[in-house]
Design a protein around this motif. Structure first.
Motif, PDB file in Angstrom:
ATOM      1  N   PHE A  67       1.261  -1.049  -0.033  1.00  0.00           N
ATOM      2  CA  PHE A  67      -0.376  -0.207   0.400  1.00  0.00           C
ATOM      3  C   PHE A  67       1.249   1.324   0.190  1.00  0.00           C
ATOM      4  N   PHE A  68       0.373   2.198  -1.000  1.00  0.00           N
ATOM      5  CA  PHE A  68       0.880   3.675  -1.309  1.00  0.00           C
ATOM      6  C   PHE A  68       0.394   4.571  -0.001  1.00  0.00           C
ATOM      7  N   GLY A  69       1.035   5.314   0.788  1.00  0.00           N
ATOM      8  CA  GLY A  69       0.630   6.094   1.614  1.00  0.00           C
ATOM      9  C   GLY A  69       1.248   6.829   2.642  1.00  0.00           C
ATOM     10  N   TYR A  70       0.542   7.439   3.682  1.00  0.00           N
ATOM     11  CA  TYR A  70       1.607   8.687   4.475  1.00  0.00           C
ATOM     12  C   TYR A  70       1.374   8.425   5.540  1.00  0.00           C
ATOM     13  N   THR A  71       2.052   9.109   6.301  1.00  0.00           N
ATOM     14  CA  THR A  71       1.585   8.524   7.843  1.00  0.00           C
ATOM     15  C   THR A  71       0.740  10.240   8.406  1.00  0.00           C
ATOM     16  N   SER A  72       0.524  10.933   8.041  1.00  0.00           N
ATOM     17  CA  SER A  72      -0.327  11.836   8.473  1.00  0.00           C
ATOM     18  C   SER A  72      -1.782  11.938   7.193  1.00  0.00           C
ATOM     19  N   CYS A  73      -1.938  11.110   6.449  1.00  0.00           N
ATOM     20  CA  CYS A  73      -3.489  11.128   6.303  1.00  0.00           C
ATOM     21  C   CYS A  73      -3.662  10.946   6.572  1.00  0.00           C
ATOM     22  N   PRO A 108       7.697  10.916   1.193  1.00  0.00           N
ATOM     23  CA  PRO A 108       9.426  10.930   1.902  1.00  0.00           C
ATOM     24  C   PRO A 108       9.958  12.167   2.138  1.00  0.00           C
ATOM     25  N   ALA A 109       9.531  13.134   1.924  1.00  0.00           N
ATOM     26  CA  ALA A 109      10.145  14.144   2.943  1.00  0.00           C
ATOM     27  C   ALA A 109       9.917  14.624   4.491  1.00  0.00           C
ATOM     28  N   THR A 110       8.575  14.292   4.465  1.00  0.00           N
ATOM     29  CA  THR A 110       8.144  14.051   5.663  1.00  0.00           C
ATOM     30  C   THR A 110       8.113  12.800   6.695  1.00  0.00           C
ATOM     31  N   ASP A 111       7.937  12.130   6.022  1.00  0.00           N
ATOM     32  CA  ASP A 111       7.783  10.856   7.062  1.00  0.00           C
ATOM     33  C   ASP A 111       9.531  10.343   6.658  1.00  0.00           C
ATOM     34  N   THR A 112       9.624  10.003   7.785  1.00  0.00           N
ATOM     35  CA  THR A 112      11.101   9.651   8.274  1.00  0.00           C
ATOM     36  C   THR A 112      11.012   8.686   8.644  1.00  0.00           C
ATOM     37  N   ALA A 113      12.401   7.552   8.496  1.00  0.00           N
ATOM     38  CA  ALA A 113      12.441   6.407   8.495  1.00  0.00           C
ATOM     39  C   ALA A 113      11.586   6.205  10.578  1.00  0.00           C
ATOM     40  N   GLN A 114      12.163   6.797  11.062  1.00  0.00           N
ATOM     41  CA  GLN A 114      11.765   6.943  12.684  1.00  0.00           C
ATOM     42  C   GLN A 114      10.043   7.052  12.546  1.00  0.00           C
ATOM     43  N   ILE A 134      11.475  11.329  -3.367  1.00  0.00           N
ATOM     44  CA  ILE A 134       9.856  11.257  -4.585  1.00  0.00           C
ATOM     45  C   ILE A 134      10.023  10.537  -5.641  1.00  0.00           C
ATOM     46  N   GLU A 135      11.250  11.023  -6.572  1.00  0.00           N
ATOM     47  CA  GLU A 135      11.424   9.844  -7.498  1.00  0.00           C
ATOM     48  C   GLU A 135      10.990   8.013  -7.483  1.00  0.00           C
ATOM     49  N   GLN A 136      11.657   7.952  -6.933  1.00  0.00           N
ATOM     50  CA  GLN A 136      12.325   6.058  -6.388  1.00  0.00           C
ATOM     51  C   GLN A 136      10.744   5.946  -6.292  1.00  0.00           C
ATOM     52  N   VAL A 137      10.227   6.381  -5.526  1.00  0.00           N
ATOM     53  CA  VAL A 137       8.620   5.909  -5.167  1.00  0.00           C
ATOM     54  C   VAL A 137       7.661   5.898  -6.143  1.00  0.00           C
ATOM     55  N   ASP A 150       3.850  14.183  -6.901  1.00  0.00           N
ATOM     56  CA  ASP A 150       5.541  14.902  -7.107  1.00  0.00           C
ATOM     57  C   ASP A 150       5.186  15.771  -7.048  1.00  0.00           C
ATOM     58  N   GLY A 151       4.428  16.600  -5.536  1.00  0.00           N
ATOM     59  CA  GLY A 151       4.435  17.545  -4.718  1.00  0.00           C
ATOM     60  C   GLY A 151       4.106  18.507  -5.387  1.00  0.00           C
ATOM     61  N   LYS A 152       4.095  18.849  -6.503  1.00  0.00           N
ATOM     62  CA  LYS A 152       4.558  20.147  -7.474  1.00  0.00           C
ATOM     63  C   LYS A 152       3.207  20.881  -6.577  1.00  0.00           C
ATOM     64  N   LYS A 153       3.158  22.288  -7.263  1.00  0.00           N
ATOM     65  CA  LYS A 153       2.828  23.762  -6.775  1.00  0.00           C
ATOM     66  C   LYS A 153       0.955  23.396  -7.184  1.00  0.00           C
ATOM     67  N   LEU A 154       0.380  23.753  -6.550  1.00  0.00           N
ATOM     68  CA  LEU A 154      -1.218  23.798  -6.749  1.00  0.00           C
ATOM     69  C   LEU A 154      -2.062  24.897  -7.162  1.00  0.00           C
ATOM     70  N   PRO A 155      -2.596  24.810  -8.405  1.00  0.00           N
ATOM     71  CA  PRO A 155      -3.631  26.265  -8.636  1.00  0.00           C
ATOM     72  C   PRO A 155      -3.138  27.104  -7.498  1.00  0.00           C
ATOM     73  N   SER A 156      -4.015  27.038  -6.333  1.00  0.00           N
ATOM     74  CA  SER A 156      -4.827  27.046  -5.245  1.00  0.00           C
ATOM     75  C   SER A 156      -2.955  27.771  -4.437  1.00  0.00           C
ATOM     76  N   GLY A 157      -1.939  27.779  -4.900  1.00  0.00           N
ATOM     77  CA  GLY A 157      -0.564  28.061  -4.274  1.00  0.00           C
ATOM     78  C   GLY A 157      -0.155  26.697  -3.115  1.00  0.00           C
ATOM     79  N   GLY A 158      -0.695  26.165  -3.305  1.00  0.00           N
ATOM     80  CA  GLY A 158       0.000  25.214  -1.893  1.00  0.00           C
ATOM     81  C   GLY A 158       0.638  24.349  -2.824  1.00  0.00           C
TER      82      GLY A 158
END
Length: 202
Positions: A67-73, A108-114, A134-137, A150-158
């Motif tokens: 499963f692909f996901g992230y810890t703050s989801c 991966p920028a936020t989700d450290t191994a720990q 992120i490119e590997q993921v 890929d974390g590109k900037k959204l039209p909203s600015g985020g």
């Protein structure tokens, strides 16, 4: 705030494990069997101990659930991971030995191994956490038809960090995804389908 998140994750997991015992086993295969299995790309990621891990070479057990996901989801990730943890809990001892569960972070920028290890321990200490650039993921996800932002900037600015497809995939020892499930799959459905896949070749 981080401690609260981990505590809530563990509580949700425990509740799910308790509730899973109250539902009956499905009679049919709930997921989708892939008539043209996806071959995992040979991309070297790292597990939470820093050991190299590739979905194309290290998925050697009879079945690896990915499963692909992230810890703050806030929604689908904890729901899916809770159901996977409860599903593994339902399996008998023989089936458990034949299954790995792998969580690949899409942030991966936020989700450290720990952080990744702490998050997964709230569900099951045997679960494998993977990270990398992120490119590997993205490359690993692409081979399995999993979208990863890929974390590109959204039209909203985020920035769209951590966006991902919410499917869970089953990879066989030849490193091909042979089945998948959507985010609505229950623990009972996962467990039944896992057992079916494990006994297909017996």
């Amino acid at each position: 705030m981080r401690r609260l998140h981990c505590g809530l994750t563990a509580l949700v997991a425990l509740l799910g494990l308790a509730l899973s015992a109250c539902t009956s086993e499905p009679d049919t295969f709930t997921g989708t069997r892939l008539t043209s299995p996806f071959k995992a790309a040979d991309v070297t990621l790292s597990d939470t101990d820093g050991t190299p891990y590739s979905l194309a070479t290290d998925t050697t057990k009879p079945l690896t659930l990915v499963f692909f996901g992230y810890t703050s989801c806030p929604d689908y990730c904890p729901m899916v991971m809770n159901n996977l943890a409860a599903a593994v809990n339902r399996l008998d001892a023989a089936d458990k030995k034949k299954v790995d569960v792998v969580f690949v972070t899409t942030d991966p920028a936020t989700d450290t191994a720990q952080r990744l290890r702490s998050y997964l321990d709230g569900y099951n200490k045997s679960f494998i956490g993977l990270t990398g650039d992120i490119e590997q993921v993205i490359e690993a996800g692409d081979s399995l038809k999993v979208y990863v932002s890929d974390g590109k900037k959204l039209p909203s600015g985020g920035y769209d960090l951590g966006g991902h497809t919410t499917s869970t995939l089953a990879i066989d020892p030849s490193h091909h995804a042979v089945a998948l499930w959507n985010q609505e799959t229950s623990s009972a459905e996962f467990a039944s389908d896992i057992h079916t896949l494990l006994t297909d070749d017996e």
